[in-house]
Motif scaffolding. Structure first.
Motif, PDB file in Angstrom:
ATOM      1  N   UNK A   1       0.826  -1.218   0.000  1.00 26.58           N
ATOM      2  CA  UNK A   1       0.000   0.000   0.000  1.00 26.58           C
ATOM      3  C   UNK A   1       0.857   1.262   0.000  1.00 26.58           C
ATOM      4  N   UNK A   2       2.063   1.196   0.585  1.00 27.57           N
ATOM      5  CA  UNK A   2       2.979   2.334   0.536  1.00 27.57           C
ATOM      6  C   UNK A   2       3.463   2.554  -0.900  1.00 27.57           C
ATOM      7  N   UNK A   3       3.874   1.474  -1.565  1.00 27.73           N
ATOM      8  CA  UNK A   3       4.404   1.584  -2.930  1.00 27.73           C
ATOM      9  C   UNK A   3       3.379   2.184  -3.891  1.00 27.73           C
ATOM     10  N   UNK A   4       2.123   1.787  -3.716  1.00 34.27           N
ATOM     11  CA  UNK A   4       1.094   2.218  -4.673  1.00 34.27           C
ATOM     12  C   UNK A   4       0.186   3.318  -4.116  1.00 34.27           C
ATOM     13  N   UNK A   5       0.671   4.039  -3.108  1.00 34.05           N
ATOM     14  CA  UNK A   5      -0.160   5.033  -2.427  1.00 34.05           C
ATOM     15  C   UNK A   5      -0.541   6.209  -3.334  1.00 34.05           C
ATOM     16  N   UNK A   6       0.220   6.453  -4.388  1.00 27.17           N
ATOM     17  CA  UNK A   6      -0.038   7.616  -5.242  1.00 27.17           C
ATOM     18  C   UNK A   6      -0.806   7.260  -6.512  1.00 27.17           C
ATOM     19  N   UNK A   7      -1.487   6.139  -6.501  1.00 27.44           N
ATOM     20  CA  UNK A   7      -2.318   5.808  -7.655  1.00 27.44           C
ATOM     21  C   UNK A   7      -3.362   6.909  -7.888  1.00 27.44           C
ATOM     22  N   UNK A   8      -3.712   7.096  -9.143  1.00 24.29           N
ATOM     23  CA  UNK A   8      -4.600   8.196  -9.519  1.00 24.29           C
ATOM     24  C   UNK A   8      -6.056   7.789  -9.276  1.00 24.29           C
ATOM     25  N   UNK A   9      -6.558   8.091  -8.087  1.00 27.92           N
ATOM     26  CA  UNK A   9      -7.921   7.688  -7.739  1.00 27.92           C
ATOM     27  C   UNK A   9      -8.963   8.555  -8.445  1.00 27.92           C
ATOM     28  N   UNK A  10      -8.585   9.788  -8.800  1.00 27.29           N
ATOM     29  CA  UNK A  10      -9.517  10.616  -9.565  1.00 27.29           C
ATOM     30  C   UNK A  10      -9.774   9.975 -10.928  1.00 27.29           C
ATOM     31  N   UNK A  11      -8.687   9.490 -11.555  1.00 25.02           N
ATOM     32  CA  UNK A  11      -8.824   8.789 -12.834  1.00 25.02           C
ATOM     33  C   UNK A  11      -9.676   7.532 -12.668  1.00 25.02           C
TER      34      UNK A  11
ATOM     35  N   UNK B   1     -11.993   6.902 -10.385  1.00 23.56           N
ATOM     36  CA  UNK B   1     -13.408   7.233 -10.163  1.00 23.56           C
ATOM     37  C   UNK B   1     -14.062   7.733 -11.451  1.00 23.56           C
ATOM     38  N   UNK B   2     -13.307   8.472 -12.248  1.00 20.85           N
ATOM     39  CA  UNK B   2     -13.824   8.916 -13.535  1.00 20.85           C
ATOM     40  C   UNK B   2     -14.099   7.713 -14.441  1.00 20.85           C
ATOM     41  N   UNK B   3     -13.174   6.753 -14.443  1.00 18.87           N
ATOM     42  CA  UNK B   3     -13.352   5.524 -15.231  1.00 18.87           C
ATOM     43  C   UNK B   3     -14.605   4.774 -14.797  1.00 18.87           C
ATOM     44  N   UNK B   4     -14.776   4.600 -13.490  1.00 17.54           N
ATOM     45  CA  UNK B   4     -15.943   3.867 -12.990  1.00 17.54           C
ATOM     46  C   UNK B   4     -17.235   4.592 -13.361  1.00 17.54           C
ATOM     47  N   UNK B   5     -17.222   5.920 -13.255  1.00 21.03           N
ATOM     48  CA  UNK B   5     -18.402   6.705 -13.625  1.00 21.03           C
ATOM     49  C   UNK B   5     -18.744   6.503 -15.105  1.00 21.03           C
ATOM     50  N   UNK B   6     -17.735   6.580 -15.972  1.00 21.42           N
ATOM     51  CA  UNK B   6     -17.949   6.371 -17.409  1.00 21.42           C
ATOM     52  C   UNK B   6     -18.449   4.959 -17.693  1.00 21.42           C
ATOM     53  N   UNK B   7     -17.830   3.986 -17.024  1.00 24.48           N
ATOM     54  CA  UNK B   7     -18.169   2.584 -17.256  1.00 24.48           C
ATOM     55  C   UNK B   7     -19.617   2.289 -16.865  1.00 24.48           C
ATOM     56  N   UNK B   8     -20.007   2.716 -15.673  1.00 26.59           N
ATOM     57  CA  UNK B   8     -21.363   2.455 -15.185  1.00 26.59           C
ATOM     58  C   UNK B   8     -22.392   3.142 -16.079  1.00 26.59           C
ATOM     59  N   UNK B   9     -22.055   4.356 -16.531  1.00 30.59           N
ATOM     60  CA  UNK B   9     -22.945   5.074 -17.434  1.00 30.59           C
ATOM     61  C   UNK B   9     -23.078   4.334 -18.762  1.00 30.59           C
ATOM     62  N   UNK B  10     -21.953   3.849 -19.269  1.00 27.64           N
ATOM     63  CA  UNK B  10     -21.962   3.118 -20.541  1.00 27.64           C
ATOM     64  C   UNK B  10     -22.795   1.846 -20.459  1.00 27.64           C
ATOM     65  N   UNK B  11     -22.687   1.139 -19.342  1.00 24.19           N
ATOM     66  CA  UNK B  11     -23.434  -0.109 -19.171  1.00 24.19           C
ATOM     67  C   UNK B  11     -24.894   0.147 -18.810  1.00 24.19           C
ATOM     68  N   UNK B  12     -25.171   1.378 -18.387  1.00 26.18           N
ATOM     69  CA  UNK B  12     -26.544   1.774 -18.036  1.00 26.18           C
ATOM     70  C   UNK B  12     -27.114   0.861 -16.942  1.00 26.18           C
ATOM     71  N   UNK B  13     -26.335   0.684 -15.881  1.00 24.53           N
ATOM     72  CA  UNK B  13     -26.775  -0.153 -14.763  1.00 24.53           C
ATOM     73  C   UNK B  13     -27.695   0.672 -13.863  1.00 24.53           C
ATOM     74  N   UNK B  14     -28.933   0.243 -13.675  1.00 27.28           N
ATOM     75  CA  UNK B  14     -29.882   1.031 -12.873  1.00 27.28           C
ATOM     76  C   UNK B  14     -29.418   1.183 -11.421  1.00 27.28           C
ATOM     77  N   UNK B  15     -29.753   2.316 -10.812  1.00 33.88           N
ATOM     78  CA  UNK B  15     -29.462   2.537  -9.387  1.00 33.88           C
ATOM     79  C   UNK B  15     -30.118   1.435  -8.558  1.00 33.88           C
ATOM     80  N   UNK B  16     -29.527   1.138  -7.408  1.00 34.11           N
ATOM     81  CA  UNK B  16     -29.975   0.089  -6.483  1.00 34.11           C
ATOM     82  C   UNK B  16     -29.644  -1.318  -6.981  1.00 34.11           C
ATOM     83  N   UNK B  17     -28.976  -1.423  -8.136  1.00 37.50           N
ATOM     84  CA  UNK B  17     -28.517  -2.745  -8.584  1.00 37.50           C
ATOM     85  C   UNK B  17     -27.419  -3.245  -7.649  1.00 37.50           C
TER      86      UNK B  17
END
Length: 248
Positions: free
Chosen positions: A14-24, A26-42
């Motif tokens: 966790x120390x070695x990878x502590x600077x991973x780009x979490x903004x990227x 979260x942006x990826x997950x947002x795009x992915x979920x939108x693309x798959x059109x997964x309904x809320x509460x799934x």
């Protein structure tokens, strides 16, 4: 113990990878979920969830989330985030999720950021696909975010150094027997350490053969975290989107 059972459970990982780009991420997950059109509460399973950041983000987006990881320390850390729609459990992805964990079937299973290809025996790879197939509802999505083997071969940096929290890490990479191997050397409090990561460079064809065997159809392939089209030579990622075929 296998390399991933020890290395992922150490604080140094966790120390070695502590600077991973979490903004990227979260942006990826947002795009992915939108693309798959997964309904809320799934219901979404975050398979190999690590320290749970993406599970928490998915839950905040309005989904019921189960985060699973082999590392007891990571899951213990994640328990602080639990609520009625967010749970974490220690789990080996080769083992059946249903009914062992007494969970309902899922609308989607996400395996993100190269959390596959760790196993020496290809039957273990099959077990992952089998367990995911068993836990998914018909027409549910399985997203396997893997590295692009060809891109890894083209861009490999054989040796690199980095310093995190006062620890100097030396990282050496090589490709051997269709695996990319990362040797990690460092010293802490006068003691020398050596860990390694070993990931099989699965081809698109190999991954698809597992998918077909367990009732999946590959519906999309993205080449990066911005969901650009996959290119075998230049894409850093190989993000496979599978849909479980219905039994109608």
């Amino acid at each position: 113990m296998a390399w991933f059972e020890t290395w992922f459970d150490t604080p140094y990982y966790h120390i070695l990878y502590k600077d991973r780009d979490f903004a990227e991420a979260e942006n990826f997950i947002t795009l992915l979920i939108s693309n798959l059109n997964i309904p809320k509460d799934s219901k979404i399973i975050d398979l190999a969830c690590g320290k749970g950041r993406h599970s928490v983000f998915l839950n905040k987006m309005g989904y019921e989330v189960l985060g699973l990881d082999l590392s007891p320390q990571s899951i213990e850390h994640n328990k602080q985030f639990e609520n009625s729609d967010l749970k974490f459990e220690v789990h080996d992805m080769r083992a059946e999720i249903f009914p062992e964990l007494s969970v309902e079937k899922a609308d989607a299973v996400l395996n993100l950021f190269t959390s596959f290809g760790y196993f020496e025996d290809e039957n273990d790879d099959r077990k992952v696909f089998q367990s995911i197939s068993n836990i998914l509802k018909d027409d549910g999505y399985f997203v396997l975010d893997f590295l692009n083997a060809k891109w890894v071969e083209n861009t490999l940096i054989k040796e690199d150094q980095t310093t995190k929290e006062g620890i100097d890490f030396t990282i050496k990479k090589k490709i051997e027997d269709q695996h990319v191997i990362k040797d990690i050397f460092f010293k802490d409090q006068g003691k020398d350490y050596h860990f390694f990561e070993k990931v099989k460079l699965h081809t698109l064809e190999e991954i698809n053969s597992y998918a077909l065997e367990f009732g999946f159809e590959r519906v999309q392939i993205f080449g990066d975290y911005h969901l650009n089209e996959f290119n075998l030579e230049s894409s850093p990622r190989c993000i496979n989107v599978f849909k479980k075929k219905s039994h109608d």
